[in-house]
Design a protein around this motif. Sequence first.
Motif, PDB file in Angstrom:
ATOM      1  N   SER A   1       0.808  -1.220   0.000  1.00 60.07           N
ATOM      2  CA  SER A   1       0.000   0.000   0.000  1.00 60.07           C
ATOM      3  C   SER A   1       0.841   1.269   0.000  1.00 60.07           C
ATOM      4  O   SER A   1       0.401   2.307  -0.477  1.00 60.07           O
ATOM      5  CB  SER A   1      -1.022  -0.002   1.135  1.00 60.07           C
ATOM      6  OG  SER A   1      -0.387  -0.204   2.358  1.00 60.07           O
ATOM      7  N   ASN A   2       2.044   1.186   0.499  1.00 57.87           N
ATOM      8  CA  ASN A   2       2.900   2.357   0.374  1.00 57.87           C
ATOM      9  C   ASN A   2       3.272   2.602  -1.075  1.00 57.87           C
ATOM     10  O   ASN A   2       3.351   3.747  -1.525  1.00 57.87           O
ATOM     11  CB  ASN A   2       4.175   2.192   1.205  1.00 57.87           C
ATOM     12  CG  ASN A   2       3.900   2.433   2.666  1.00 57.87           C
ATOM     13  OD1 ASN A   2       3.117   3.304   3.032  1.00 57.87           O
ATOM     14  ND2 ASN A   2       4.522   1.623   3.510  1.00 57.87           N
TER      15      ASN A   2
ATOM     16  N   LYS B   1       0.443   4.263  -2.797  1.00 52.32           N
ATOM     17  CA  LYS B   1       0.493   5.707  -2.535  1.00 52.32           C
ATOM     18  C   LYS B   1       1.530   6.386  -3.402  1.00 52.32           C
ATOM     19  O   LYS B   1       1.272   7.405  -4.040  1.00 52.32           O
ATOM     20  CB  LYS B   1       0.877   5.948  -1.070  1.00 52.32           C
ATOM     21  CG  LYS B   1      -0.280   6.064  -0.121  1.00 52.32           C
ATOM     22  CD  LYS B   1       0.253   6.619   1.201  1.00 52.32           C
ATOM     23  CE  LYS B   1      -0.710   6.327   2.329  1.00 52.32           C
ATOM     24  NZ  LYS B   1      -0.166   6.736   3.632  1.00 52.32           N
TER      25      LYS B   1
ATOM     26  N   SER C   1      -7.043  -2.698  -6.314  1.00 52.72           N
ATOM     27  CA  SER C   1      -6.313  -3.199  -5.158  1.00 52.72           C
ATOM     28  C   SER C   1      -6.855  -4.543  -4.704  1.00 52.72           C
ATOM     29  O   SER C   1      -7.939  -4.965  -5.116  1.00 52.72           O
ATOM     30  CB  SER C   1      -6.427  -2.166  -4.039  1.00 52.72           C
ATOM     31  OG  SER C   1      -5.698  -2.572  -2.916  1.00 52.72           O
TER      32      SER C   1
ATOM     33  N   THR D   1      -6.153  -5.407  -1.277  1.00 55.85           N
ATOM     34  CA  THR D   1      -6.156  -5.317   0.180  1.00 55.85           C
ATOM     35  C   THR D   1      -7.049  -4.141   0.557  1.00 55.85           C
ATOM     36  O   THR D   1      -7.507  -3.405  -0.298  1.00 55.85           O
ATOM     37  CB  THR D   1      -4.744  -5.063   0.713  1.00 55.85           C
ATOM     38  OG1 THR D   1      -4.191  -3.943   0.024  1.00 55.85           O
ATOM     39  CG2 THR D   1      -3.860  -6.271   0.510  1.00 55.85           C
TER      40      THR D   1
ATOM     41  N   ASN E   1      -7.256  -0.634   2.461  1.00 58.31           N
ATOM     42  CA  ASN E   1      -6.440   0.399   3.048  1.00 58.31           C
ATOM     43  C   ASN E   1      -7.079   1.764   2.934  1.00 58.31           C
ATOM     44  O   ASN E   1      -6.835   2.512   1.998  1.00 58.31           O
ATOM     45  CB  ASN E   1      -5.037   0.379   2.443  1.00 58.31           C
ATOM     46  CG  ASN E   1      -4.035   0.843   3.455  1.00 58.31           C
ATOM     47  OD1 ASN E   1      -4.280   1.825   4.129  1.00 58.31           O
ATOM     48  ND2 ASN E   1      -2.929   0.133   3.583  1.00 58.31           N
ATOM     49  N   LYS E   2      -7.853   2.023   3.914  1.00 59.67           N
ATOM     50  CA  LYS E   2      -8.561   3.292   4.032  1.00 59.67           C
ATOM     51  C   LYS E   2      -7.605   4.463   3.827  1.00 59.67           C
ATOM     52  O   LYS E   2      -7.922   5.465   3.180  1.00 59.67           O
ATOM     53  CB  LYS E   2      -9.163   3.351   5.447  1.00 59.67           C
ATOM     54  CG  LYS E   2     -10.048   4.556   5.710  1.00 59.67           C
ATOM     55  CD  LYS E   2     -11.392   4.435   5.019  1.00 59.67           C
ATOM     56  CE  LYS E   2     -12.210   5.721   5.206  1.00 59.67           C
ATOM     57  NZ  LYS E   2     -12.563   6.316   3.935  1.00 59.67           N
ATOM     58  N   ASP E   3      -6.447   4.288   4.384  1.00 67.75           N
ATOM     59  CA  ASP E   3      -5.371   5.237   4.299  1.00 67.75           C
ATOM     60  C   ASP E   3      -5.071   5.682   2.875  1.00 67.75           C
ATOM     61  O   ASP E   3      -5.047   6.865   2.552  1.00 67.75           O
ATOM     62  CB  ASP E   3      -4.152   4.498   4.854  1.00 67.75           C
ATOM     63  CG  ASP E   3      -3.146   5.466   5.380  1.00 67.75           C
ATOM     64  OD1 ASP E   3      -3.582   6.492   5.912  1.00 67.75           O
ATOM     65  OD2 ASP E   3      -1.939   5.180   5.235  1.00 67.75           O
ATOM     66  N   VAL E   4      -4.855   4.689   2.023  1.00 71.96           N
ATOM     67  CA  VAL E   4      -4.522   4.956   0.637  1.00 71.96           C
ATOM     68  C   VAL E   4      -5.673   5.681  -0.055  1.00 71.96           C
ATOM     69  O   VAL E   4      -5.475   6.644  -0.790  1.00 71.96           O
ATOM     70  CB  VAL E   4      -4.209   3.644  -0.114  1.00 71.96           C
ATOM     71  CG1 VAL E   4      -3.912   3.914  -1.571  1.00 71.96           C
ATOM     72  CG2 VAL E   4      -3.052   2.923   0.549  1.00 71.96           C
TER      73      VAL E   4
ATOM     74  N   ASP F   1     -14.901  -0.765   0.738  1.00 71.86           N
ATOM     75  CA  ASP F   1     -14.842   0.351   1.656  1.00 71.86           C
ATOM     76  C   ASP F   1     -16.223   0.981   1.566  1.00 71.86           C
ATOM     77  O   ASP F   1     -16.549   1.667   0.607  1.00 71.86           O
ATOM     78  CB  ASP F   1     -13.764   1.351   1.225  1.00 71.86           C
ATOM     79  CG  ASP F   1     -13.680   2.496   2.207  1.00 71.86           C
ATOM     80  OD1 ASP F   1     -14.748   2.987   2.644  1.00 71.86           O
ATOM     81  OD2 ASP F   1     -12.571   2.899   2.557  1.00 71.86           O
TER      82      ASP F   1
END
Lengths: 336, 336
Positions: free
Chosen positions: B102-103, B106, B124, B126, B128-131, B151
Amino acid sequence: MAVTIKDVAKLAGVSISTVSRVINDSKPVSSEMKAKVLEAIEQLGYKPNEIARSLVTKKSNLIGIVVTDIGNSYIAEMVRGIEEIGRMYGYDIVLSSSYGDSNTEKKFAEILRSKQVEGIILISETVNKDVIDYIQDFKIPFIYLNKYYIDSKFPSVSIDDYEASFRMTNYLLELGHRNVLYLTVNGEVETSLEKYKINGYKKAIDRLEEGREWIFSAKGFSIEDGYNIGDRIVKFIKEDNITAVFCCQDELAIGLINYCYDNNIKVPEDISICGYGDIKIASIYRPRLTTIKEPYYDIGAVAIRKIIKELDGEKIEDKNTYLPIQIMKRESCKKI
Amino acid sequence: MAVTIKDVAKLAGVSISTVSRVINDSKPVSSEMKAKVLEAIEQLGYKPNEIARSLVTKKSNLIGIVVTDIGNSYIAEMVRGIEEIGRMYGYDIVLSSSYGDSNTEKKFAEILRSKQVEGIILISETVNKDVIDYIQDFKIPFIYLNKYYIDSKFPSVSIDDYEASFRMTNYLLELGHRNVLYLTVNGEVETSLEKYKINGYKKAIDRLEEGREWIFSAKGFSIEDGYNIGDRIVKFIKEDNITAVFCCQDELAIGLINYCYDNNIKVPEDISICGYGDIKIASIYRPRLTTIKEPYYDIGAVAIRKIIKELDGEKIEDKNTYLPIQIMKRESCKKI
DNA sequence: TTGAAAGCGCTAACAG
DNA sequence: CTGTTAGCGCTTTCAA
């Protein structure tokens, strides 16, 4: 509006050149200015506009690739290699699919050029001198990849098909097979790589005492073509005691095995079948397919590496690059 | 040096604005001037520099897409849809592969933004709310595609998994199966689409008199995971008289069938197995896999269509888009 | 209908 | 070490 270099300069209280210098690390900048600039960049979340940058540097950091169809697993694999290695050198990939039409190939190459890609990789499945000439005229690094056909005047990257075919035939012979049929494809004989593969097969057979060649042609390279020729192959098998079929492409082999499955012929018990390519499904399918590995990922990787070398001013030799051959010995061929 | 608008202007004996006007057909130009310009363009083989153009128009005509791995057939299929529809609207695709990190997702999204892509599609595998948050911050049209996870706050395009799973289970029931095992995957229950699929399965089973639910978990979504769970499934089958296994992904089903093949268990004679997804291999494999078609191409196509609509200023509804469901009835499941 | 000129965001001399 | 300035190739006012 996105934040620009000006905004950063203003906030940091320096000139835009200074900002440019720190982001490119192109010229010495005093550490205090640098700190201020970095601070401002951070604060504003500034990211340089690559388009503007490209315009002045004449480097788009883009490589264009036009493929026949990204849905083909071997092509996807090549693209993986291209993309992954390209990325290591800071290049991004612009992708387009021609679906086999050579005018489309031209058109897309044209578009890519407009987008200022620095190099082009064409993955094709037909022969078209025309297209090659056309793209070469762009005067940017260009690699032509074709699994089926060769343009003898234009270097590419592949395995040595003659040798590969020779080795595979030998393997079959080692397994004890004596009547081995080679399944090729009708078509452009002049430019087809089949020429080399057939010669490899012949050479191996010829070394046998009383070796006899059996060459048969499918209509095309697809799974369906392999399936469709099943009945004729099976007839041959019975009449002439063929014990192994060497298919010039994995797809044909899979199609043929499917035909066998549907007609209650056991592979490899009743007949050994091998392919050429080692496409993804080859190792998944049951029985697992014995085949020659064409290292698609590596082919893509080497292709883009060549382009990048040329871009870096290295002279690339005008020769075909051959990658190592590997025979994947699996269950679709058995000892006899 | 490539030929520029200036060269054309000079040769045609007009100003660059006039040239610009003819190539863009943006303002009336007298036919004689136009002719001269066209002539010059032809003669010089001039093609506008899209980079320069983008800089001023702020339209790169590029859509960025970051995928997990283009080597996955379903992803390649989605990309095909994206590319083909994108092209119809004049967009090119810039492709990058994250290989699941996920990095990296980004970072690549970031690079794409720098390249001034007008929209981003993230495929994706996976959660990853973050991304997602990160990319949404770019303030450009963005679509998130994930076959495994959802999500809930972010719209996507997919099929209705609950309904699909319900229908498939019913189909199995119609075939006469009574003890149907559902093979799911361990993991993030909260965001996994398995939640819906399991519910669909349960609903169908519950409508049976004395229907009993059998739910089992594989370690992951891969062919290998399906293979590895084979022994435990087979044990279950025997002990509890299971006659059909509904795998939550085609890969698991293929792996499981491979296990059966290797252990002399006949599919569908001894056990019926179905999958979910209809990946490419599903219809090639023998026995052909009964499965639910997730229309990957269409998913990609709709995704980019949404982006383009948004780019054109159309308000897109903030809802998930559901595509039609289709059950592919093939040979891996038989009547009982 | 045409041309001159400004400017997109950035880099790279050139002075200082 | 830093800032000013001239473009990169193109589109787009603004006048004429």
